[in-house]
Design a protein around this motif. Sequence first.
Motif, short mmCIF file in Angstrom:
data_model
loop_
_atom_site.label_atom_id
_atom_site.label_comp_id
_atom_site.label_asym_id
_atom_site.label_seq_id
_atom_site.Cartn_x
_atom_site.Cartn_y
_atom_site.Cartn_z
N LYS A 32 48.27 40.27 37.34
CA LYS A 32 47.42 39.09 37.18
C LYS A 32 48.25 37.82 37.27
CE LYS A 32 44.02 38.98 34.20
NZ LYS A 32 43.22 39.07 32.96
N ASP A 33 49.47 37.84 36.70
CA ASP A 33 50.36 36.68 36.81
C ASP A 33 50.79 36.47 38.26
OD1 ASP A 33 50.26 36.10 34.11
OD2 ASP A 33 52.12 37.16 33.63
N VAL A 34 51.15 37.54 38.94
CA VAL A 34 51.59 37.44 40.34
C VAL A 34 50.50 36.84 41.21
CG1 VAL A 34 52.19 38.80 42.39
CG2 VAL A 34 53.27 39.32 40.19
N PHE A 35 49.26 37.27 41.02
CA PHE A 35 48.15 36.82 41.86
C PHE A 35 47.44 35.59 41.29
CE2 PHE A 35 48.80 41.09 43.40
CZ PHE A 35 48.63 40.95 44.77
N GLY A 36 47.89 35.08 40.15
CA GLY A 36 47.28 33.89 39.57
C GLY A 36 45.86 34.13 39.06
N LEU A 37 45.58 35.35 38.64
CA LEU A 37 44.24 35.69 38.15
C LEU A 37 44.12 35.31 36.69
CD1 LEU A 37 41.47 36.96 38.64
CD2 LEU A 37 42.49 39.18 38.09
N ASP A 38 43.30 34.30 36.42
CA ASP A 38 43.12 33.82 35.06
C ASP A 38 41.73 34.14 34.52
OD1 ASP A 38 41.73 32.12 36.70
OD2 ASP A 38 42.55 30.27 35.85
N LEU A 39 41.02 35.06 35.17
CA LEU A 39 39.68 35.44 34.73
C LEU A 39 39.75 36.62 33.77
CD1 LEU A 39 37.92 35.37 38.22
CD2 LEU A 39 37.84 33.61 36.44
N GLY A 40 38.81 36.66 32.84
CA GLY A 40 38.71 37.77 31.90
C GLY A 40 37.28 38.25 31.81
N ALA A 41 37.05 39.22 30.94
CA ALA A 41 35.71 39.79 30.78
C ALA A 41 34.68 38.72 30.41
CB ALA A 41 35.74 40.89 29.72
N ALA A 42 35.07 37.74 29.61
CA ALA A 42 34.14 36.69 29.20
C ALA A 42 33.66 35.86 30.39
CB ALA A 42 34.79 35.78 28.15
N ASP A 43 34.42 35.85 31.47
CA ASP A 43 34.06 35.08 32.66
C ASP A 43 33.10 35.83 33.58
OD1 ASP A 43 35.83 32.84 32.12
OD2 ASP A 43 37.47 34.22 32.62
N SER A 44 32.89 37.11 33.36
CA SER A 44 32.20 37.95 34.34
C SER A 44 30.78 37.48 34.69
CB SER A 44 32.16 39.41 33.89
OG SER A 44 31.39 39.55 32.72
N HIS A 45 30.08 36.89 33.76
CA HIS A 45 28.72 36.42 34.04
C HIS A 45 28.66 34.93 34.34
CE1 HIS A 45 26.96 40.28 33.10
NE2 HIS A 45 27.73 40.32 32.02
N LEU A 46 29.81 34.30 34.45
CA LEU A 46 29.87 32.86 34.68
C LEU A 46 30.37 32.51 36.08
CD1 LEU A 46 31.54 31.91 31.28
CD2 LEU A 46 29.10 31.92 31.84
N LEU A 47 30.68 33.51 36.89
CA LEU A 47 31.27 33.27 38.20
C LEU A 47 30.22 32.80 39.20
CD1 LEU A 47 33.53 36.45 38.43
CD2 LEU A 47 34.15 34.18 37.58
N VAL A 48 30.53 31.74 39.91
CA VAL A 48 29.70 31.27 41.02
C VAL A 48 30.59 31.15 42.24
CG1 VAL A 48 27.99 30.05 39.60
CG2 VAL A 48 30.04 28.85 40.36
N GLU A 49 30.02 31.46 43.38
CA GLU A 49 30.80 31.44 44.61
C GLU A 49 30.91 30.02 45.14
OE1 GLU A 49 31.17 34.17 48.60
OE2 GLU A 49 29.75 34.67 47.02
N ARG A 50 32.11 29.69 45.61
CA ARG A 50 32.36 28.38 46.21
C ARG A 50 31.44 28.22 47.42
NH1 ARG A 50 38.39 27.19 47.95
NH2 ARG A 50 38.53 28.30 45.99
#
Length: 131
Positions: free
Chosen positions: A103-121
């Motif tokens: 996650k650090d290597v790929f810069g992934l800062d999302l977690g389970a709490a974000d799963s229903h908050l994601l919107v596509e650019r």
Amino acid sequence: MATGPPPPRRARRATTAPTVGAGTSRRAAPASAPTSPASPARRTVERVQTGVRLERRLLGVLKALADLHGLSLGDLLEGIVLHAFEGKAPFPEASLDKIRALKDVFGLDLGAADSHLLVERRGGGRRGGAP
């Protein structure tokens, strides 16, 4: 246009879903592989190709993790989902340490709490789409 019976379907090689947990790092054996008396019977499944869209950094972590475990991306996802459907954790602590590093290597800062908050650019990441 002539009508008739559809062409015969090609036979597919039978495979099994992986065991992701317990730190295994091998591909699942084909259904025809012999099993020891202590191991469960192999399950023959039919797989289909799908066009699933995933968050870019999440996909990077998943692909790298699958590679570390010697699995295809599809095998890894099947294992994660089958564990989740039974309320079981799919990874031992050692794999979770690897996931944190990836996650650090790929810069992934999302977690389970974000799963229903994601919107596509806008543009959806399609080729030629607006950023």
